[in-house]
Each structure stands twice: as structure tokens, then as C-alpha cells.
Scaffold this motif. Structure first.
Motif, PDB file in Angstrom:
ATOM      1  N   CYS A  97       0.841  -1.192   0.000  1.00 32.11           N
ATOM      2  CA  CYS A  97       0.000   0.000   0.000  1.00 32.11           C
ATOM      3  C   CYS A  97       0.883   1.251   0.000  1.00 32.11           C
ATOM      4  O   CYS A  97       1.829   1.348   0.785  1.00 32.11           O
ATOM      5  CB  CYS A  97      -0.896  -0.006   1.235  1.00 32.11           C
ATOM      6  SG  CYS A  97      -1.990   1.419   1.307  1.00 32.11           S
ATOM      7  N   HIS A  99       0.173   4.025   1.143  1.00 27.56           N
ATOM      8  CA  HIS A  99      -0.048   4.844   2.333  1.00 27.56           C
ATOM      9  C   HIS A  99       0.995   4.523   3.399  1.00 27.56           C
ATOM     10  O   HIS A  99       1.851   5.343   3.717  1.00 27.56           O
ATOM     11  CB  HIS A  99      -1.480   4.604   2.858  1.00 27.56           C
ATOM     12  CG  HIS A  99      -1.823   5.426   4.066  1.00 27.56           C
ATOM     13  ND1 HIS A  99      -2.718   5.003   5.010  1.00 27.56           N
ATOM     14  CD2 HIS A  99      -1.377   6.636   4.479  1.00 27.56           C
ATOM     15  CE1 HIS A  99      -2.819   5.930   5.957  1.00 27.56           C
ATOM     16  NE2 HIS A  99      -2.016   6.932   5.653  1.00 27.56           N
ATOM     17  N   LYS A 100       0.989   3.287   3.934  1.00 29.23           N
ATOM     18  CA  LYS A 100       1.934   2.925   4.998  1.00 29.23           C
ATOM     19  C   LYS A 100       2.639   1.602   4.715  1.00 29.23           C
ATOM     20  O   LYS A 100       3.140   0.951   5.631  1.00 29.23           O
ATOM     21  CB  LYS A 100       1.203   2.827   6.347  1.00 29.23           C
ATOM     22  CG  LYS A 100       0.513   4.110   6.799  1.00 29.23           C
ATOM     23  CD  LYS A 100       1.481   5.108   7.389  1.00 29.23           C
ATOM     24  CE  LYS A 100       0.735   6.364   7.820  1.00 29.23           C
ATOM     25  NZ  LYS A 100       1.642   7.376   8.361  1.00 29.23           N
ATOM     26  N   ASN A 101       2.579   1.177   3.451  1.00 32.39           N
ATOM     27  CA  ASN A 101       3.356   0.015   2.989  1.00 32.39           C
ATOM     28  C   ASN A 101       2.915  -1.337   3.537  1.00 32.39           C
ATOM     29  O   ASN A 101       3.693  -2.290   3.555  1.00 32.39           O
ATOM     30  CB  ASN A 101       4.849   0.215   3.261  1.00 32.39           C
ATOM     31  CG  ASN A 101       5.436   1.370   2.481  1.00 32.39           C
ATOM     32  OD1 ASN A 101       6.612   1.646   2.583  1.00 32.39           O
ATOM     33  ND2 ASN A 101       4.636   2.064   1.687  1.00 32.39           N
ATOM     34  N   VAL A 102       1.695  -1.447   4.013  1.00 33.36           N
ATOM     35  CA  VAL A 102       1.161  -2.760   4.405  1.00 33.36           C
ATOM     36  C   VAL A 102       0.836  -3.551   3.130  1.00 33.36           C
ATOM     37  O   VAL A 102       0.534  -2.964   2.088  1.00 33.36           O
ATOM     38  CB  VAL A 102      -0.104  -2.559   5.268  1.00 33.36           C
ATOM     39  CG1 VAL A 102      -0.836  -3.865   5.515  1.00 33.36           C
ATOM     40  CG2 VAL A 102       0.279  -1.905   6.587  1.00 33.36           C
ATOM     41  N   CYS A 116      -7.406  -1.690   1.204  1.00 34.01           N
ATOM     42  CA  CYS A 116      -6.355  -2.004   2.169  1.00 34.01           C
ATOM     43  C   CYS A 116      -6.971  -2.247   3.548  1.00 34.01           C
ATOM     44  O   CYS A 116      -7.920  -1.580   3.961  1.00 34.01           O
ATOM     45  CB  CYS A 116      -5.350  -0.851   2.227  1.00 34.01           C
ATOM     46  SG  CYS A 116      -3.989  -1.156   3.369  1.00 34.01           S
ATOM     47  N   TYR A 118      -5.584  -1.757   6.472  1.00 35.91           N
ATOM     48  CA  TYR A 118      -5.127  -0.896   7.568  1.00 35.91           C
ATOM     49  C   TYR A 118      -6.012   0.342   7.729  1.00 35.91           C
ATOM     50  O   TYR A 118      -6.592   0.561   8.790  1.00 35.91           O
ATOM     51  CB  TYR A 118      -3.668  -0.508   7.290  1.00 35.91           C
ATOM     52  CG  TYR A 118      -2.865  -0.072   8.494  1.00 35.91           C
ATOM     53  CD1 TYR A 118      -3.388  -0.107   9.785  1.00 35.91           C
ATOM     54  CD2 TYR A 118      -1.552   0.378   8.323  1.00 35.91           C
ATOM     55  CE1 TYR A 118      -2.632   0.287  10.871  1.00 35.91           C
ATOM     56  CE2 TYR A 118      -0.787   0.770   9.411  1.00 35.91           C
ATOM     57  CZ  TYR A 118      -1.331   0.730  10.686  1.00 35.91           C
ATOM     58  OH  TYR A 118      -0.580   1.120  11.753  1.00 35.91           O
ATOM     59  N   HIS A 119      -6.147   1.170   6.683  1.00 38.50           N
ATOM     60  CA  HIS A 119      -6.952   2.392   6.804  1.00 38.50           C
ATOM     61  C   HIS A 119      -8.034   2.471   5.734  1.00 38.50           C
ATOM     62  O   HIS A 119      -8.656   3.513   5.566  1.00 38.50           O
ATOM     63  CB  HIS A 119      -6.071   3.641   6.695  1.00 38.50           C
ATOM     64  CG  HIS A 119      -4.897   3.640   7.620  1.00 38.50           C
ATOM     65  ND1 HIS A 119      -3.660   3.176   7.233  1.00 38.50           N
ATOM     66  CD2 HIS A 119      -4.782   4.009   8.924  1.00 38.50           C
ATOM     67  CE1 HIS A 119      -2.815   3.270   8.248  1.00 38.50           C
ATOM     68  NE2 HIS A 119      -3.470   3.766   9.289  1.00 38.50           N
ATOM     69  N   GLY A 120      -8.203   1.387   4.982  1.00 33.81           N
ATOM     70  CA  GLY A 120      -9.334   1.308   4.065  1.00 33.81           C
ATOM     71  C   GLY A 120      -9.191   2.047   2.749  1.00 33.81           C
ATOM     72  O   GLY A 120     -10.177   2.218   2.029  1.00 33.81           O
ATOM     73  N   TRP A 121      -7.996   2.496   2.396  1.00 38.04           N
ATOM     74  CA  TRP A 121      -7.839   3.115   1.072  1.00 38.04           C
ATOM     75  C   TRP A 121      -8.225   2.077   0.017  1.00 38.04           C
ATOM     76  O   TRP A 121      -7.937   0.887   0.166  1.00 38.04           O
ATOM     77  CB  TRP A 121      -6.385   3.536   0.831  1.00 38.04           C
ATOM     78  CG  TRP A 121      -5.928   4.736   1.607  1.00 38.04           C
ATOM     79  CD1 TRP A 121      -6.405   5.188   2.801  1.00 38.04           C
ATOM     80  CD2 TRP A 121      -4.862   5.613   1.233  1.00 38.04           C
ATOM     81  NE1 TRP A 121      -5.709   6.294   3.203  1.00 38.04           N
ATOM     82  CE2 TRP A 121      -4.752   6.585   2.262  1.00 38.04           C
ATOM     83  CE3 TRP A 121      -3.987   5.687   0.161  1.00 38.04           C
ATOM     84  CZ2 TRP A 121      -3.804   7.603   2.225  1.00 38.04           C
ATOM     85  CZ3 TRP A 121      -3.041   6.695   0.118  1.00 38.04           C
ATOM     86  CH2 TRP A 121      -2.957   7.650   1.138  1.00 38.04           C
TER      87      TRP A 121
HETATM   88  S1  FES Z   1      -1.556   1.284   4.933  1.00 39.38           S
HETATM   89 FE1  FES Z   1      -3.001   0.962   3.413  1.00 39.38          FE
HETATM   90  S2  FES Z   1      -4.556   2.335   3.840  1.00 39.38           S
HETATM   91 FE2  FES Z   1      -3.059   2.770   5.312  1.00 39.38          FE
END
Ligand code: FES
Ligand SMILES: [Fe+2]
Length: 385
Positions: A97, A99-102, A116, A118-121
Motif C-alpha cells: 500500500c 499509504h503505509k506500505n502494508v 487495504c 489498515y486504513h481502508g484506502w
Molecule cells: S496502509 Fe493501506 S490504507 Fe493505510
């Protein structure tokens, strides 16, 4: 990142300085939030590819990817997430991702998009972020994307290419003829791709590693013709007969003439054909996809045609193949471990190793963009098999 950059993007990290900056500038607004996540360079970053070639790689069997659930795979060293959109078409994105690489493969499929965990993007099939659920009222969706790769589902296999430039327009096709019985295997082997192809091309191990199962101890001098082809190396084993022993070749061959051809199709495929007598045929397609330098996922598709006994013989060949493959995996895992531990290969080739040596030369030339170059060569060798 320099101190100057942190001062410019106060809310990306460093909580204490962030608080100090906020106190100076007043409350956060959409502008300060947008600055760091407008940094789109992440879409261009990627881990190193194992084979430096823009080939199509086999990423999964079609039946491993149901609708509604993403699938994580490493393709030529790059983490890839596969999912099906609402029409069932396969999408392939880099599995990270922005955003934060998950890993995006931890997320879920929502309509045509992947969300995603983690934060739903949410991301569409070309990797563009289409939704950021937690946003401020005036904030725009950040202009960032995850890398998307061409993906094609063909003959129940899903192929992915990581770089469109230089790859063939379409992936290869290996259809399953209805006159055959078919089965498939999938294994992860802790060895590089070229050693797995070499193992498939190497007849001289089969009377030992698979003694009594696939072939029996060496008995006769046989000839083999090695040919360079435009796409790799082809080896035809001549003068081959079933030996009258209890191994699978003898059981199926019943003392008939056997025609046996192995062909490496660079950079990752091996095709093996056994024609027994006038009508029986066993074909193997092995496709090796590197997950990292010493870890390879191997897809094997086998077809058996044996007259009215085809269903029964297919089950028998499957049973034998599973045992043979388990033996090869144990050997290749050992070979991979020793090469890794010693940090290098030190091979001593004899005549029976020439098919593998020719394959290695073509493999290295292909990866360097030098194969084929010049006239294609042919050579005949004799050794005991
Ligand atoms: S890490 Fe994917 S939405 Fe935040
Ligand atoms: Fe083997």
C-alpha cells in the motif's frame, strides 16, 4: 530525509517537532496534509527482480483465485496481489500500500476495487487510489498509485508481466486437449530457476534419484541429440527402450520404442514428451516462477493419452509423479542450500551433463540479451543410461 524536508512536511513523523510546528502555524489544514501524500515516488519504487527479463511469469492457477478474495504471490522477486474485479477479470497490483506500505493482499475486494486492511484506502485495477475513507472535508484524494501489471488468464493459468517493454505481446498457451487425462502439481522449491530446469533436462540422475520408480540403473549406451533452438535448448534421447524392469517407463512402455524429447523454453519453462509405441503419449509442462533468488514456485501440468486406459493410467502416472517430484525437491533443496552456504557453484561436468551445460549457456545468454546469436548448433553425444 533531511531536516529541511521534515520542516516542510511537519506531520509525516517526529511528533515533538510536529507539535512545535503546529503551535507556530496554527491547526492542521488540508494543504499541510496533502503535501506529503502527494509524493508519488513510491509508485516507481520496486524490489529487485530475480531474472532481468521482461517475460510473462506464471503467477497462479485460475482456480486459486476465487472472486472476492485477493491472492498474494511473489513474481520474479516482486510482491504481487491478484484479485478479480466484478466481471471476473484478473487484476495484478504491487502488493504494497502506498499509504503505509502494508501488504494489500491482507485487504478485501470491494466491487472493482481492492481495499487495504489498515486504513481502508481503495485502489482500482490500474492501481489508482479511488477512496481515502478518513479524509478532511476539503481534502482531495492524494495523487498516488500502486504499480499495476498486465495480467492474462489463459488455459486456466494466470500470467503476469512486470515490465510491458520487451515482453511478448501475449503469454504462452498450453491448452488441455480433451483426448488426454490431466493433472497439475504446484511446489515451492528452495533452489534457483535454472537448476530446476537443469534437473528436468538431466536424464543421468533418474536411474539413481528415482531408481525403480522412474528409471532403473544405467544399462545401455544411448545417444542424445542436443540442439539449440530460437527459444532455448531441445534434447532428444535416441535408442530408448523400456527396460523390462518395474519402473514407470517399463510398465507403460511394455518393451515398445520410446521417443523422448525434453525442451527448455527460456527463461522458465520445460516441456517433456514421451511417445510410447504408436499411440500413447505423456506430456509435461513445467513452469518455474522465481519468488526470490533461492525460492521458486513450480507449476507442473501433465497430460496422459493411453487409449481406453487413459483415466486409469493418468491416476497411476500422477501417483508416480508425486513420488518422483518429492525426490527431486529434496535433492534441489539440498543443492540450493549448499550453493547458498558456500556462496558459489563449482560444477564438474561430464558428457552426460552436456544437455544441462548447453541449457546453462543459453539461459545466461538469454538473460544478457545475447541468445540466440549466430547459427544454432547441434551435437550428438553417447552415454550409458
Ligand atoms: S496502509 Fe493501506 S490504507 Fe493505510
Ligand atoms: Fe528427477
Amino acid at each position: 530525509m533531511t531536516a529541511r524536508r521534515w520542516a516542510r512536511f511537519p506531520c509525516t513523523s517526529k511528533p515533538r517537532s510536529c507539535e512545535a510546528t503546529r503551535a507556530r502555524r496554527g491547526p492542521m489544514n488540508a494543504e499541510t496534509l496533502e503535501l506529503p501524500i502527494r509524493d508519488t515516488r513510491i509508485a516507481e519504487l520496486s524490489v529487485k527482480q530475480v531474472l532481468p527479463t521482461p517475460a510473462w511469469f506464471l503467477a497462479a492457477r485460475g482456480d486459486e483465485l476465487p472472486r472476492g478474495a485477493p491472492l498474494a504471490r511473489a513474481v520474479n522477486g516482486v510482491p504481487v496481489v491478484l484479485y478479480r474485479d466484478s466481471t471476473g477479470r484478473v487484476a495484478a497490483l504491487e502488493d504494497r500500500c502506498p499509504h503505509k506500505n502494508v501488504a494489500l493482499s491482507l485487504g478485501r475486494v470491494r466491487g472493482d476495487t481492492l481495499q487495504c486492511w489498515y486504513h481502508g484506502w481503495r485502489f482500482n485495477r490500474i492501481g489508482v487510489v479511488v477512496d481515502v475513507p478518513c479524509h478532511s472535508p476539503t481534502e482531495k484524494i492524494p495523487a498516488c498509485a500502486v504499480r499495476a501489471f498486465p495480467a492474462v488468464e489463459r488455459d486456466e493459468w494466470i500470467w503476469v508481466t512486470l515490465g510491458a517493454d520487451g515482453a511478448p505481446a501475449e503469454p504462452p498457451s498450453y491448452p488441455r486437449d480433451d483426448a488426454y487425462g490431466w493433472f497439475e502439481l504446484q511446489n515451492v522449491i528452495h533452489a534457483p530457476v535454472d537448476l530446476i530446469l537443469e534437473n528436468g533436462l538431466d536424464c543421468s540422475h533418474t536411474g539413481f534419484a528415482h531408481e525403480g520408480l522412474f528409471r532403473s540403473a544405467p544399462r545401455d549406451d544411448i545417444r542424445a541429440r542436443i540442439e539449440e533452438t530460437a527459444t532455448g535448448v531441445r534434447v532428444e534421447t535416441l535408442d530408448e527402450h523400456s527396460a523390462g524392469a518395474k519402473d514407470v517407463r517399463s510398465v507403460l512402455g511394455r518393451r515398445q520404442q520410446i521417443r523422448h524429447v525434453d525442451e527448455v523454453i527460456l527463461p522458465h519453462t520445460l516441456r517433456v514428451d514421451y511417445w510410447i509405441g504408436d499411440h500413447a503419449h505423456v506430456v509435461t509442462i513445467l513452469v518455474a516462477t522465481p519468488e526470490d533468488e533461492f525460492r521458486t514456485r513450480v507449476y507442473t501440468r501433465m497430460g496422459v493419452r493411453y487409449g481406453w486406459l487413459t483415466p486409469l493410467v493418468t491416476r497411476y502416472v500422477r501417483w508416480v509423479t508425486q513420488k518422483v517430484v518429492a525426490q527431486d525437491i529434496a535433492i534441489l533443496n539440498s543443492q540450493g542450500e549448499r550453493i547458498r552456504r558456500y556462496g558459489r557453484r563449482e560444477f564438474r561436468n561430464v558428457t552426460a551433463d552436456l544437455p544441462a551445460a548447453w541449457m546453462q549457456r543459453a539461459f545466461r545468454g538469454f538473460l544478457d540479451g545475447r541468445y540466440p546469436s549466430g547459427p544454432l548448433r547441434t551435437r550428438e553425444i553417447t552415454y550409458k543410461l
